[in-house]
Motif scaffolding. Structure first.
Motif: not given
Length: 85
Positions: A68-77, A79-83
Motif C-alpha cells: 500500500f505504501e509503495h502504491d501511494m508513493r507511485v500515485l503521489e509521484e 500526481a506531481a508529474k501531472k501537476a
C-alpha cells in the motif's frame, strides 16, 4: 519435480494433474508460502485465470502495508508529474 498421486475423486470429479496443480498453487498461496508469480507458474495458467480461482475459493490476494505504501508513493509521484506538466 514429479509427484505421483493415486486415482481419486474430489467430490464428483476425478483429480487430474491440472486440477492438482491448481489446488496446490492455491493452497501454497493462501498459506503465504509462495508469491503470486510462483503460484501462477505452479498452476500453469494465466494470472487472470488464477485470480478467478482464488476468488472462487475466497482466498484474498496478498496486499501488505508495504505494498500500500509503495502504491501511494507511485500515485503521489504521478500526481506531481501531472501537476508539473
Amino acid at each position: 519435480m514429479t509427484i505421483e498421486l493415486p486415482d481419486v475423486n474430489i467430490g464428483s470429479q476425478p483429480l487430474t494433474s491440472e486440477l492438482a496443480r491448481i489446488e496446490l498453487a492455491c493452497a501454497l498461496y493462501a498459506a503465504w508460502k509462495v508469491s503470486m508469480s510462483q503460484a501462477v507458474k505452479i498452476a500453469g495458467m494465466p494470472r487472470i485465470l488464477f485470480w478467478n480461482e482464488l476468488g472462487k475459493r475466497k482466498i484474498p490476494r496478498h496486499y501488505r502495508v508495504e505494498d500500500f505504501e509503495h502504491d501511494m508513493r507511485v500515485l503521489e509521484e504521478l500526481a506531481a508529474k501531472k501537476a508539473a506538466a
